[in-house]
Design an enzyme around this catalytic site. Sequence first.
Site, PDB file in Angstrom:
ATOM      1  CE1 TYR A 150       8.303  -0.435  -0.910  1.00  0.00           C
ATOM      2  CE2 TYR A 150       8.877  -2.306   0.474  1.00  0.00           C
ATOM      3  CZ  TYR A 150       7.927  -1.467  -0.067  1.00  0.00           C
ATOM      4  OH  TYR A 150       6.606  -1.647   0.220  1.00  0.00           O
ATOM      5  NE  ARG A 170      -2.542   0.991   3.434  1.00  0.00           N
ATOM      6  CZ  ARG A 170      -2.971   0.983   4.692  1.00  0.00           C
ATOM      7  NH1 ARG A 170      -3.883   0.096   5.062  1.00  0.00           N
ATOM      8  NH2 ARG A 170      -2.513   1.826   5.584  1.00  0.00           N
ATOM      9  CG  ASP A 202       2.702   6.199   2.741  1.00  0.00           C
ATOM     10  OD1 ASP A 202       1.514   5.931   2.991  1.00  0.00           O
ATOM     11  OD2 ASP A 202       3.623   6.089   3.586  1.00  0.00           O
ATOM     12  NE  ARG A 255       8.703   8.139   3.406  1.00  0.00           N
ATOM     13  CZ  ARG A 255       7.507   8.734   3.479  1.00  0.00           C
ATOM     14  NH1 ARG A 255       6.408   8.066   3.113  1.00  0.00           N
ATOM     15  NH2 ARG A 255       7.404   9.973   3.905  1.00  0.00           N
TER      16      ARG A 255
END
Lengths: 252, 252
Positions: free
Chosen positions: A111, A51, A53, A202
Amino acid sequence: MRTVRLILAYDGSAYAGWQMQANTLTVQQVLEDALRQVTGGEVIRPVASSRTDAGVHALGQLVSFTTQSKLPADVFCRALNAVLPDDISIIEAADAPFGFHAIRDTIGKRYRYVVQHGKPRDLFARAYAWHVPQTLAIDAMQEAARGLVGTHDFCAFENQGSERESTVRTVHELVCLPRRINGADHLHIEISGNGFLYNMVRNITGTLVSVGRGKHPPEWPAQVLASGDRRLGGMTAPPQGLVLLHVDYREQ
Amino acid sequence: MRTVRLILAYDGSAYAGWQMQANTLTVQQVLEDALRQVTGGEVIRPVASSRTDAGVHALGQLVSFTTQSKLPADVFCRALNAVLPDDISIIEAADAPFGFHAIRDTIGKRYRYVVQHGKPRDLFARAYAWHVPQTLAIDAMQEAARGLVGTHDFCAFENQGSERESTVRTVHELVCLPRRINGADHLHIEISGNGFLYNMVRNITGTLVSVGRGKHPPEWPAQVLASGDRRLGGMTAPPQGLVLLHVDYREQ
């Protein structure tokens, strides 16, 4: 009814993330509209593995949905690409075992976080990288990264906003790769693992960049991890540097 | 009064080119507004070496203007950057000999044209590259490029819309540089010369890409050049792949 699996790429700049929300444009909404168009009106709710951002990008998002449509998978792919906007693209469409589910059947993700470091700012990277004006000490960051690999309770790198049963995750790999792009110094922080907490990539990035700036020693991120305290770590890196590269899924 | 010289970078995506026009946003207009702000109201008309088209980018545009302001050049630079939007950036500001003029004193320019070739399309490059779905034969393009270097009448590569006395120009260098960026094949076509006709770089690019696609042999671009006939050459490559890299100017 059948289940279809998509590999999806998107530039997240124009979207309020993946997940459908009232009064904002999301990737899920745009894909749902495209699915309705190519099936001649069927209401299909696609599910995505991650999901993402607002502002976060994807090169290999995994999506699944069930449909009554009899369109062959490759026709689905071309038809969707013909109606989707320029910033969303279907890389692949395939029939999946009936009941395949992009969240439940995901077993790992990879990622990339892109940092552009040093001066001047690379104008063309501003939607796809975090610009840090200092030149980063990448060796120190790589040494720090090693302290986060493995199975740990990563709650020190989770932001509030999600309700998960466990905050234990396994990071298989975490590497800092220097890249020279268009005359500017970029750093690709690539991380793969069996799952990620809310904002975990992050927050790890913000913490590693703190080391790269020389504000903390390479041992520090492992200490933050052990503390279990989100307040001790670095800032949450901004969304535009993050890209979901790849999703591994269970073959049934 | 004094003359100031700027090196300017911009992402041209949001602008109708450099040159001021009624009812559209241009880089010149935005810079003029910023100059008015930092000088406390002086009306300054900046001049640029290259009148870039809509969607074309710059990393090293040369700009000059005269002003009554006594701000030191480095303060000009920081003050302008503080008020300019995210997609325009002053790289350098310096005092120039009085009367220096960014068009008159330019003696050469270097451009890059970025092609992303092969599949899939690189979503993140769509504002900064021309996507050609075929994989290009770069060696053939480089061989073709050699036929355009030197002093020639380049009218076969000029689009209508400008009134120039002579269409003879000297191309000092024209190279095809393969680049691998984010897992995609990019091609940088870099060209330097003493001056360029309207759309000359984009027309040369379209013609070289035709060779790279195998539609024409490597000798063809030199034949187009010799013909003097714009209708014989390749298409005008789209604007978003073009970047003004650097301007050489006469030191007085």
